[in-house]
Write a protein that holds these residues in place. Structure first.
Motif, PDB file in Angstrom:
ATOM      1  N   MET A  85       0.822  -1.193   0.000  1.00  0.00           N
ATOM      2  CA  MET A  85       0.000   0.000   0.000  1.00  0.00           C
ATOM      3  C   MET A  85       0.864   1.255   0.000  1.00  0.00           C
ATOM      4  SD  MET A  85      -3.264   0.497   2.382  1.00  0.00           S
ATOM      5  CE  MET A  85      -3.855   2.066   2.833  1.00  0.00           C
ATOM      6  N   GLY A  86       1.935   1.271   0.812  1.00  0.00           N
ATOM      7  CA  GLY A  86       2.878   2.373   0.770  1.00  0.00           C
ATOM      8  C   GLY A  86       2.434   3.642   1.487  1.00  0.00           C
ATOM      9  N   GLU A  87       1.332   3.590   2.238  1.00  0.00           N
ATOM     10  CA  GLU A  87       0.867   4.791   2.921  1.00  0.00           C
ATOM     11  C   GLU A  87       1.753   5.130   4.117  1.00  0.00           C
ATOM     12  OE1 GLU A  87      -3.081   6.539   5.178  1.00  0.00           O
ATOM     13  OE2 GLU A  87      -3.209   4.663   4.093  1.00  0.00           O
ATOM     14  N   PHE A  88       2.319   4.102   4.755  1.00  0.00           N
ATOM     15  CA  PHE A  88       3.149   4.314   5.925  1.00  0.00           C
ATOM     16  C   PHE A  88       4.606   3.998   5.606  1.00  0.00           C
ATOM     17  CE2 PHE A  88      -0.939   2.533   7.721  1.00  0.00           C
ATOM     18  CZ  PHE A  88      -1.510   3.779   7.901  1.00  0.00           C
ATOM     19  N   TRP A  89       5.514   4.710   6.258  1.00  0.00           N
ATOM     20  CA  TRP A  89       6.943   4.546   6.040  1.00  0.00           C
ATOM     21  C   TRP A  89       7.542   4.047   7.350  1.00  0.00           C
ATOM     22  CZ3 TRP A  89      11.857   6.877   6.938  1.00  0.00           C
ATOM     23  CH2 TRP A  89      12.784   6.716   5.920  1.00  0.00           C
ATOM     24  N   PRO A  90       7.916   2.747   7.436  1.00  0.00           N
ATOM     25  CA  PRO A  90       8.434   2.184   8.687  1.00  0.00           C
ATOM     26  C   PRO A  90       9.718   2.875   9.161  1.00  0.00           C
ATOM     27  CG  PRO A  90       7.837   0.440   7.153  1.00  0.00           C
ATOM     28  CD  PRO A  90       7.782   1.733   6.389  1.00  0.00           C
ATOM     29  N   VAL A  91       9.824   3.060  10.470  1.00  0.00           N
ATOM     30  CA  VAL A  91      10.973   3.713  11.096  1.00  0.00           C
ATOM     31  C   VAL A  91      11.531   2.773  12.165  1.00  0.00           C
ATOM     32  CG1 VAL A  91      11.651   5.640  12.584  1.00  0.00           C
ATOM     33  CG2 VAL A  91      10.070   6.032  10.677  1.00  0.00           C
ATOM     34  N   PRO A  92      12.731   2.222  11.947  1.00  0.00           N
ATOM     35  CA  PRO A  92      13.276   1.265  12.912  1.00  0.00           C
ATOM     36  C   PRO A  92      13.670   1.902  14.245  1.00  0.00           C
ATOM     37  CG  PRO A  92      14.816   1.590  11.092  1.00  0.00           C
ATOM     38  CD  PRO A  92      13.572   2.343  10.753  1.00  0.00           C
ATOM     39  N   ASP A  93      14.005   3.204  14.257  1.00  0.00           N
ATOM     40  CA  ASP A  93      14.441   3.880  15.476  1.00  0.00           C
ATOM     41  C   ASP A  93      13.797   5.267  15.520  1.00  0.00           C
ATOM     42  OD1 ASP A  93      15.795   5.382  17.438  1.00  0.00           O
ATOM     43  OD2 ASP A  93      17.676   4.320  17.092  1.00  0.00           O
ATOM     44  N   ALA A  94      12.788   5.431  16.369  1.00  0.00           N
ATOM     45  CA  ALA A  94      12.031   6.686  16.428  1.00  0.00           C
ATOM     46  C   ALA A  94      12.918   7.883  16.744  1.00  0.00           C
ATOM     47  CB  ALA A  94      10.901   6.579  17.454  1.00  0.00           C
ATOM     48  N   LEU A  95      13.819   7.750  17.720  1.00  0.00           N
ATOM     49  CA  LEU A  95      14.650   8.889  18.107  1.00  0.00           C
ATOM     50  C   LEU A  95      15.613   9.298  16.990  1.00  0.00           C
ATOM     51  CD1 LEU A  95      15.414   8.119  21.866  1.00  0.00           C
ATOM     52  CD2 LEU A  95      13.586   9.510  20.889  1.00  0.00           C
ATOM     53  N   ALA A  96      16.203   8.324  16.314  1.00  0.00           N
ATOM     54  CA  ALA A  96      17.114   8.649  15.206  1.00  0.00           C
ATOM     55  C   ALA A  96      16.353   9.366  14.094  1.00  0.00           C
ATOM     56  CB  ALA A  96      17.773   7.376  14.677  1.00  0.00           C
ATOM     57  N   TYR A  97      15.131   8.931  13.812  1.00  0.00           N
ATOM     58  CA  TYR A  97      14.309   9.562  12.773  1.00  0.00           C
ATOM     59  C   TYR A  97      13.942  10.995  13.145  1.00  0.00           C
ATOM     60  CZ  TYR A  97      10.312  10.627   9.787  1.00  0.00           C
ATOM     61  OH  TYR A  97       9.448  11.238   8.903  1.00  0.00           O
ATOM     62  N   LEU A  98      13.535  11.205  14.381  1.00  0.00           N
ATOM     63  CA  LEU A  98      13.027  12.518  14.793  1.00  0.00           C
ATOM     64  C   LEU A  98      14.123  13.558  15.001  1.00  0.00           C
ATOM     65  CD1 LEU A  98      10.348  11.322  17.350  1.00  0.00           C
ATOM     66  CD2 LEU A  98       9.934  12.268  15.055  1.00  0.00           C
TER      67      LEU A  98
END
Length: 155
Positions: free
Chosen positions: A1-14
């Protein structure tokens, strides 16, 4: 579907600086407002912490302008994002009180927070490497609100 983009590490992403646009609708009165500004996620200063507290978290500092019923006011808030298990985060208010958990490993997360008799329900959605959004629905005797926030990474 591609609506969501998985993030393995929330703090690194933010981590970093984000442009923020938030709409606020009071469903009871029909009033609307908007916040525009920035959010910085940066490493907490460890010298401010007691030795027994966790380290490795991010300080979330949001600042900008909130316009409500035609009146513009400066607005800001501070939250603490502490590391959780498996790349998740434990979100706290500035004074350390629990707010909600945050698990972006699937690219989407639902959170809840009781505030007196009101209930906050939040949906976090990661769209891509540089964009995410939140939608908070607040219901209770004191509030009937929808808050929609878009975040876009700067530089």
């Amino acid at each position: 579907m591609g609506e969501f983009w998985p993030v393995p590490d929330a703090l690194a992403y933010l981590a970093g600086r984000w442009r923020v646009t938030r709409s606020v609708r009071d469903l009871a009165s029909g009033a609307q407002g908007e916040f525009t500004g920035t959010t910085d996620f940066r490493a907490e200063e460890t010298e401010e912490k007691e030795e027994t507290e966790e380290t490795g978290g991010l300080l979330h500092h949001e600042s900008g302008t909130f316009v409500w019923q035609g009146v513009a006011r400066p607005a800001e808030r501070i939250l603490r994002f502490l590391p959780g298990p498996g790349g998740t985060a434990d979100v706290r208010f500035a004074d350390g009180r629990p707010f909600h958990d945050l698990d972006l490993t699937s690219g989407r997360h639902l959170a809840g927070h009781p505030c007196s008799a009101d209930l906050y329900r939040g949906e976090f959605t990661v769209l891509d490497a540089d964009h995410w959004r939140t939608v908070w629905r607040v219901r209770g005797p004191a509030k009937d609100l929808v808050l929609r926030t878009g975040y876009a990474r700067e530089g």
